[in-house]
Write an enzyme that holds these catalytic residues in place. Structure first.
Site, short mmCIF file in Angstrom:
data_model
loop_
_atom_site.label_atom_id
_atom_site.label_comp_id
_atom_site.label_asym_id
_atom_site.label_seq_id
_atom_site.Cartn_x
_atom_site.Cartn_y
_atom_site.Cartn_z
N GLU A 50 34.68 30.52 -5.48
CA GLU A 50 34.20 29.49 -4.54
C GLU A 50 33.72 28.23 -5.25
O GLU A 50 33.79 27.14 -4.69
CB GLU A 50 33.10 30.04 -3.63
CG GLU A 50 33.59 31.04 -2.59
CD GLU A 50 33.53 32.48 -3.07
OE1 GLU A 50 33.31 32.70 -4.28
OE2 GLU A 50 33.68 33.40 -2.24
N PHE A 112 23.89 42.32 5.56
CA PHE A 112 24.90 42.32 4.51
C PHE A 112 25.48 40.92 4.35
O PHE A 112 25.86 40.29 5.32
CB PHE A 112 26.02 43.33 4.85
CG PHE A 112 27.14 43.31 3.84
CD1 PHE A 112 26.92 43.71 2.53
CD2 PHE A 112 28.40 42.87 4.20
CE1 PHE A 112 27.94 43.69 1.60
CE2 PHE A 112 29.43 42.83 3.27
CZ PHE A 112 29.20 43.24 1.96
N GLN A 113 25.54 40.44 3.13
CA GLN A 113 26.05 39.11 2.79
C GLN A 113 25.32 38.00 3.55
O GLN A 113 25.92 37.01 3.96
CB GLN A 113 27.57 39.03 3.00
CG GLN A 113 28.32 39.88 1.98
CD GLN A 113 29.80 39.57 1.87
OE1 GLN A 113 30.43 39.16 2.83
NE2 GLN A 113 30.37 39.78 0.68
N LYS A 162 28.82 33.99 12.50
CA LYS A 162 30.09 34.62 12.88
C LYS A 162 30.25 34.74 14.39
O LYS A 162 31.33 34.50 14.93
CB LYS A 162 30.19 36.00 12.23
CG LYS A 162 31.55 36.65 12.45
CD LYS A 162 31.68 37.96 11.69
CE LYS A 162 33.11 38.51 11.78
NZ LYS A 162 33.63 38.64 13.14
N MET A 476 29.14 19.76 -28.15
CA MET A 476 28.09 18.78 -27.90
C MET A 476 26.72 19.34 -28.27
O MET A 476 25.89 18.65 -28.85
CB MET A 476 28.11 18.31 -26.45
CG MET A 476 27.22 17.12 -26.16
SD MET A 476 27.58 15.71 -27.21
CE MET A 476 28.57 14.69 -26.13
#
Lengths: 562, 165
Positions: A50, A112-113, A162, A476
């Site tokens: 993502e 959940f999630q 949802k 760097m």
């Protein structure tokens, strides 16, 4: 009225905004949306992480000037967007991120999630929304896009439970945004701009400093006209690269920590600094007390909070950079500018002297110098590629040695300094500009942060060219350690890396390698000529440093030179 | 660039009455290292609009930046800084004061002088309601302290601009 599901309303609303491209990754909470998405004409690019989706949407926005869109699921899908949001926020890039959320009845239940993504992203978005009533859905999307692209642009997140996506409601397109609390100032105050003219008349050593605001406002042409009319040299920040023709005699190169000698000296010595679309980041100013201390400063920016945040200014101008430059150009039409060439001669001579005595330089010996790779790439592509970069030495060498000739073509994580940005951003840029050559200039460290997006590029046949400057170090940080930490190279050795050529092949791309200086040009020529995704690895000098360098917090005239 | 003195500023912030707006404002202060001395928030006569009254401390540069950053929040409609303006200011404090037989009279005398009200009487404590500006509340607390304070609840400052006479 038409009854539609939330998912359908969402997609209709996106189409109303002209969205034809989404970068995303499905998951439980967004299954309803995906189920409908494939029935639309919107093209979806399935990333492999993502974070890659947001960077791709960001790269798409930077290359095209349109709003980039990203769709991910709840919980980990949402948290994986945070780095991308912060990147876009720091660089003021218009991105809309759609996140799934657990059904409303479960919110707050540690379902959940479930994460409170609106809470998490409040400080790294321009604005964000949790849709709790389907009646607000289409208005919210309209507002989100308007907020993302208007004023000082930035990322906006919309969290979509949802159950709202699966329930039905009447759909009526929203045509107008009405936000009484959000009214960005585009038109600059004419009185303020008129005050600039006497300063221009008096100035003997004027300098223009341009930044990302000029890119975002599409003000490059006005800026160039302004500079040439006044015979005034131009430097830019990292974010401003491309707004001024790199082969013009007035071009000084980038300023700041790794800026050119002449740009930093000119900033320090100028008596008038016209700063347009910049925010005076610490990497630009160095020690704030000595920064442009001989100059009166005019600061033009659309965000009032950028003005006087870091630097005291003589004339603040709040407004759109392009509009302000347009008005200044009009005002200058009435000015007597005869003799400006003669008047500027001593100042331009001084700059020329700085340029010739202390140019950007390196010596190509037996081992490939990273600068040589970039310089050769720039020559072969005539500076016309869209460049994305990772972060670190590769980024600074790209900025110094690849002279992009147009705005929206140097795509880099300037504010956040986000490693792993370049490859997914290149994906977004290539999707936005399918006919352009897109090159990701990478280091061996940062390329590995989102290397999985190779699969995305292969899947969609995106012919991106990746140039890896492999010095087997996190260069760097190693440079900081060499210069300021007594050469104690704590955890910056990256010698254990995959075989990049084989890795490219494993992904179904082409891998090439150059180990000697004489192989650099042939490998670049070969790689650039291949149609698909090509990863070119250059085994460069391990301990090469980026010069000039201003130690953090020092005056920008105190440069360490080669 | 900020060489002026740190001063107290009372900011009145009109915001859209949206979920999370308090978190946006409070988060801005904490995220950018600004001070909040007190914060008070409730709906206004327009139900979609809430008023936050924040007392903050900073020099002029910092306070200018605070106001600009507040204005940048999408849900913020208006920011008013009362510094240098004519305004009225009140704070409400509820104070539980130890009231033993030997000092009850003294507590009541103080309550009377400061025009407070006793709103609850217990066996050992009086709960007193006091309104006023910060100076009055501090003065009362200083005087009453030797008698014993059990608990205090304060609203923080509330302010409105004065109308033209």
């Amino acid at each position: 009225m038409e009854m539609l599901t939330g998912a359908e309303i969402l997609l209709k609303s996106l189409e109303e905004e002209g969205v034809d491209t989404i970068f995303g990754y499905p998951g439980g909470a967004v299954t309803d949306i995906y189920h409908q998405l494939v029935k639309t004409d919107i093209k979806h690019f399935l990333v492999r992480h993502e974070q890659g989706a947001v960077h791709a949407a960001d790269g798409y926005a930077r290359a095209s000037g349109r709003v980039g869109v990203c769709l991910v699921t709840s919980g980990p899908g949402a948290t994986n967007t945070v780095t991308g949001l912060a990147t876009a926020y720091m660089d003021s890039i218009p991105v809309v991120v759609l996140t799934g959320q657990v059904p409303r009845a479960l919110i707050g239940n540690d379902a959940f999630q479930e994460v409170d993504i609106v809470g998490i992203t409040r400080p790294c978005t321009k604005h964000n929304y949790l849709v709790i009533d389907i009646a607000d859905l289409s208005r919210t999307i309209k507002e989100a896009f308007y907020l993302a692209r208007s004023g000082r642009p930035g990322p906006v997140l919309i969290d979509l439970p949802k159950d709202i996506m699966s329930m039905t409601a009447p759909y009526k397109p929203v045509k107008k945004v009405n936000l009484r609390s959000y009214q960005p100032t585009y038109k600059p105050n004419l009185r303020q701009l008129n005050k600039v003219l006497p300063l221009i008349r008096e100035a003997k050593r004027p300098l223009i400093l341009a930044g990302g605001g000029v890119v975002l406002s599409k003000g490059s042409e006005e800026l160039t006209r302004f500079a040439k009319k006044l015979m005034t040299p131009v430097t830019t920040t990292l974010m401003g690269l491309g707004v001024f023709p790199p082969r013009d005699q007035l071009w000084l190169g980038m300023l700041g920590m790794h800026g050119t000698y002449r740009a930093n000296m000119a900033t320090s010595r100028c008596d008038l600094l016209i700063a347009v679309g910049v925010r005076f980041d610490d990497r630009v100013t160095g020690d704030i007390d000595t920064f442009a201390s001989n100059a009166k400063i005019v600061h033009i920016d659309i965000d009032p909070s950028s003005i006087r945040k870091n630097v005291a200014v003589s004339i603040p101008v709040v407004g759109d950079c392009r509009l302000a430059l347009e008005i200044l150009n009009d005002l200058l039409e009435k000015e007597q500018l005869d003799g400006i060439n003669e008047a500027r001669a001593p100042w331009l001579d001084q700059i020329e002297e700085w340029k010739s005595t202390k140019p950007l330089a390196y010596e190509q010996g037996d081992v490939i110098k990273p600068q040589y790779v970039i310089e050769t790439l720039c020559r072969l592509t005539r500076g016309s590629a869209i460049i994305t970069t990772e972060v670190g030495q590769n980024q600074m060498w790209a900025a110094q040695y690849y002279h992009v000739d147009k705005p929206n073509s140097f795509i880099t994580s300037g504010g956040l300094g986000c490693m792993g940005f370049g490859l997914p951003a290149a994906i977004g840029a290539q999707v936005a500009k399918p006919d352009k050559l897109v090159v990701d200039i990478a280091g061996d460290g940062s390329i590995q942060m989102n290397i999985q997006e190779m699969a995305t590029a292969v899947q969609y046949g995106l012919p991106i060219k990746v140039v890896i400057l492999n010095n087997q170090y996190l260069g760097m940080v190693r440079q900081f350690q060499e210069l300021f930490y007594d050469g104690c190279y704590a955890c910056t050795d990256m010698a254990c890396a995959p075989d990049f050529v084989k890795l490219a092949e494993a992904y179904g791309a082409v891998g090439l390698r150059a180990s000697k200086p004489e192989e650099v040009e042939p490998v670049l020529r070969e790689g650039l000529a291949i149609e698909g995704l090509v990863l070119m690895e250059f085994r460069v000098e391990k301990e090469e440093l980026v010069y000039p360098m201003v130690p953090a917090g020092a005056p920008i005239t105190e440069m360490l030179l080669v | 660039m900020n060489e002026s003195m740190n001063e107290k500023h009372i900011l009145s912030i009109l915001v859209e009455n949206q979920p999370g707006v308090l978190a946006r404002v409070a988060g801005l202060f904490s995220g950018r290292g600004f001070n909040i001395e007190s914060l008070c928030v409730a709906e206004t006569n327009e139900p979609q609009v809430s008023r936050m009254t924040i007392v903050t401390i900073g020099d002029l540069g910092v306070v200018e930046q605070i106001k600009k950053q507040l204005n940048k929040i999408v849900d913020v409609i208006k920011v008013i800084d009362f510094t240098g303006k004519k305004f009225v200011q009140r704070e409400l404090a509820l104070i539980k004061i130890r009231a033993r037989p030997e000092n009850r009279a003294e507590v009541l005398r103080m309550v009377d002088i400061f025009r407070c009200r006793v709103i609850d009487v217990g066996a050992e404590y009086y709960t007193v309601e006091l309104t006023g500006d910060e100076g009055k509340i501090s003065a009362f607390l200083n005087l009453i302290k030797p008698m014993g304070i059990k608990e205090i609840a304060r609203t923080g400052a509330l302010a409105l601009g004065r109308e033209k006479k």
